[in-house]
Design a protein around this motif. Sequence first.
Motif, short mmCIF file in Angstrom:
data_model
loop_
_atom_site.label_atom_id
_atom_site.label_comp_id
_atom_site.label_asym_id
_atom_site.label_seq_id
_atom_site.Cartn_x
_atom_site.Cartn_y
_atom_site.Cartn_z
N LEU A 1 0.83 -1.21 0.00
CA LEU A 1 0.00 0.00 0.00
C LEU A 1 0.87 1.25 0.00
CD1 LEU A 1 -1.51 -2.35 1.66
CD2 LEU A 1 -2.83 -0.51 2.66
N ASN A 2 0.33 2.34 -0.53
CA ASN A 2 0.98 3.63 -0.31
C ASN A 2 0.84 3.99 1.16
OD1 ASN A 2 1.97 4.51 -2.84
ND2 ASN A 2 -0.09 5.06 -3.51
N GLY A 3 1.91 4.53 1.74
CA GLY A 3 1.86 4.90 3.16
C GLY A 3 3.08 4.33 3.86
N VAL B 1 5.27 0.17 -4.41
CA VAL B 1 5.32 -0.05 -5.86
C VAL B 1 5.20 1.27 -6.60
CG1 VAL B 1 4.37 -2.38 -5.76
CG2 VAL B 1 2.80 -0.45 -6.02
N TYR B 2 5.80 1.30 -7.78
CA TYR B 2 5.62 2.42 -8.70
C TYR B 2 4.92 1.85 -9.92
CZ TYR B 2 8.93 5.18 -5.99
OH TYR B 2 9.56 5.89 -4.98
N ILE B 3 3.68 2.22 -10.09
CA ILE B 3 2.90 1.75 -11.24
C ILE B 3 1.69 2.67 -11.39
CG2 ILE B 3 1.52 0.09 -9.87
CD1 ILE B 3 1.88 -1.71 -12.50
N LEU B 4 1.16 2.73 -12.60
CA LEU B 4 -0.08 3.47 -12.85
C LEU B 4 -1.06 2.44 -13.36
CD1 LEU B 4 0.89 6.74 -14.72
CD2 LEU B 4 -0.80 6.57 -12.91
N GLN C 1 10.79 7.36 0.61
CA GLN C 1 11.06 8.10 -0.63
C GLN C 1 9.80 8.08 -1.51
OE1 GLN C 1 14.89 7.17 -2.13
NE2 GLN C 1 14.67 8.48 -3.92
N LYS C 2 9.17 6.89 -1.58
CA LYS C 2 7.92 6.79 -2.35
C LYS C 2 6.84 7.64 -1.67
CE LYS C 2 4.42 5.56 -4.84
NZ LYS C 2 3.59 4.44 -5.11
N TYR C 3 6.84 7.62 -0.34
CA TYR C 3 5.80 8.34 0.40
C TYR C 3 5.90 9.85 0.18
CZ TYR C 3 2.64 9.58 4.23
OH TYR C 3 1.59 10.08 4.95
N ASP D 1 -4.08 17.13 -12.89
CA ASP D 1 -3.30 15.89 -13.04
C ASP D 1 -1.83 16.16 -12.67
OD1 ASP D 1 -2.27 17.17 -15.25
OD2 ASP D 1 -3.37 15.97 -16.70
N PHE D 2 -0.98 15.13 -12.82
CA PHE D 2 0.42 15.30 -12.42
C PHE D 2 1.09 16.44 -13.18
CE2 PHE D 2 0.38 10.60 -11.16
CZ PHE D 2 0.44 10.86 -9.81
N LYS D 3 0.81 16.52 -14.48
CA LYS D 3 1.43 17.59 -15.28
C LYS D 3 0.95 18.95 -14.78
CE LYS D 3 3.63 15.84 -19.11
NZ LYS D 3 4.53 14.94 -18.40
N SER E 1 -2.91 10.86 -9.63
CA SER E 1 -2.76 9.93 -8.50
C SER E 1 -4.04 9.12 -8.32
CB SER E 1 -2.48 10.73 -7.22
OG SER E 1 -3.60 11.51 -6.90
N SER E 2 -3.91 7.94 -7.70
CA SER E 2 -5.12 7.15 -7.46
C SER E 2 -6.04 7.87 -6.48
CB SER E 2 -4.80 5.72 -7.01
OG SER E 2 -3.80 5.69 -6.04
N MET E 3 -5.46 8.67 -5.56
CA MET E 3 -6.35 9.39 -4.62
C MET E 3 -7.17 10.45 -5.36
SD MET E 3 -5.62 10.98 -0.90
CE MET E 3 -5.14 12.68 -1.01
C1 LIG Z 1 1.82 8.10 -8.44
C2 LIG Z 1 1.66 6.64 -8.57
C3 LIG Z 1 0.93 6.33 -9.84
C4 LIG Z 1 3.06 6.05 -8.69
O1 LIG Z 1 3.11 4.71 -8.56
C5 LIG Z 1 0.93 6.12 -7.34
O2 LIG Z 1 1.53 5.56 -6.47
C6 LIG Z 1 -0.52 6.33 -7.14
O3 LIG Z 1 -1.20 6.92 -7.97
O4 LIG Z 1 -1.03 5.90 -6.09
#
Ligand SMILES: CC(C)(CO)C(=O)C(=O)O
Length: 306
Positions: free
Chosen positions: A108-110, A131-134, A190-192, A208-210, A261-263
């Motif tokens: 999970l993110n966090g 993880v890093y993924i879209l 670092q991901k967090y 969006d991210f851009k 982002s997924s959020m």
């Molecule tokens: C930013 C991204 C896509 C990177 O993996 C991500 O973690 C998310 O959207 O939750």
Amino acid sequence: MKRIAIAGIGGVGGYFGGLLARHYAPSGEVEIIFIARGENEREIREHGLRIETPQEDFTVRPSLISSDASQIGGVDLLICCTKSYDLEQSLQQLAPCIGPHTVLLPLLNGVDSRDRIKAVYPQNEVWDGCVYILSRLRAPGRVTVNGNFGSLFFGAAQGTPAQLKATEQLFKAAGMQATLAPDIEATIWQKYVFISSTATLTSYADADFKGIVTEAQNKELLRQLLSEITAVAAAKHISLPDTVAQEIFTRLENIPAGATSSMHSDFKAGKPTEVHSLTDYVVQLGQQLGVPTPTYAQIYEALKKR
Ligand SMILES: CC(C)(CO)C(=O)C(=O)O
Ligand SMILES: NC(=O)C1=CN([C@@H]2O[C@H](COP(=O)(O)OP(=O)(O)OC[C@H]3O[C@@H](n4cnc5c(N)ncnc54)[C@H](OP(=O)(O)O)[C@@H]3O)[C@@H](O)[C@H]2O)C=CC1
């Protein structure tokens, strides 16, 4: 690791679990079990899980799919891929799968998933990961991946070294870009730093991210969020590279157009969100450590009302 279960077959669990199922389920060398529910479970049981990436589309069938933990029984590795707000309920429900030797790996993110799992299963070995993924569950039984990245980092300061190494090899053999990280705490932080700041701002600015790196006001807010969260990390003695903020700007500039982002996607869809673990958690930690986080606090107050 002879029985691996993936809890939550959404964007993340579907993609990484899908790679494992594609490689291991046909031979039965390792049993790959999907824990999914509702229409998603029914669709995967009947037609398999369809995975669409920019490089290839394929359909996988796990060794077993179920929402009933007693039907599954004990597993060697449980990879947790629910949303943050579902972590505890899913763990309680999965008690029949978790024996004394089961290792748990949250993706999970966090940065507090490991502690939260330990609070429920204090005797178990719990690793950490990110993880890093879209990737999104576009429809029941259908996962779509955007962009050309999909990597997984995992590790454990107090894990069994041979088991960690063997699992890295098992993941790699399945075609996963998996890395056993020597300092997993710094890796997940670092991901967090990346996801907390960008998920908070994409949601707040509805961009969006851009959009958060091209618009001047958003760019300034991102700088402030990054400065606050890196100060919190420093107060926790997390060793992040000095270039962490600059790397985030570079990554955002190279992310596919339209990606968010997924959020932010969850806010737009009116679904429950991870705002507690991605935004509020930084404010709480700042208060505990005596680090001011005014931008985070102001944005959290605004997001709370949405
Ligand atoms: C930013 C991204 C896509 C990177 O993996 C991500 O973690 C998310 O959207 O939750
Ligand atoms: N998607 C992405 O690109 C990325 C996501 N992440 C992080 O990964 C985590 C997972 O995200 P993501 O994959 O997008 O989330 P999803 O919502 O796509 O998937 C989570 C899945 O878990 C299921 N679930 C929850 N509880 C249970 C349960 N008790 N039994 C069975 N299934 C259950 C949900 O089912 P239901 O729909 O029925 O609730 C849902 O299908 C999050 O922390 C996210 O921030 C990290 C990097 C990238």
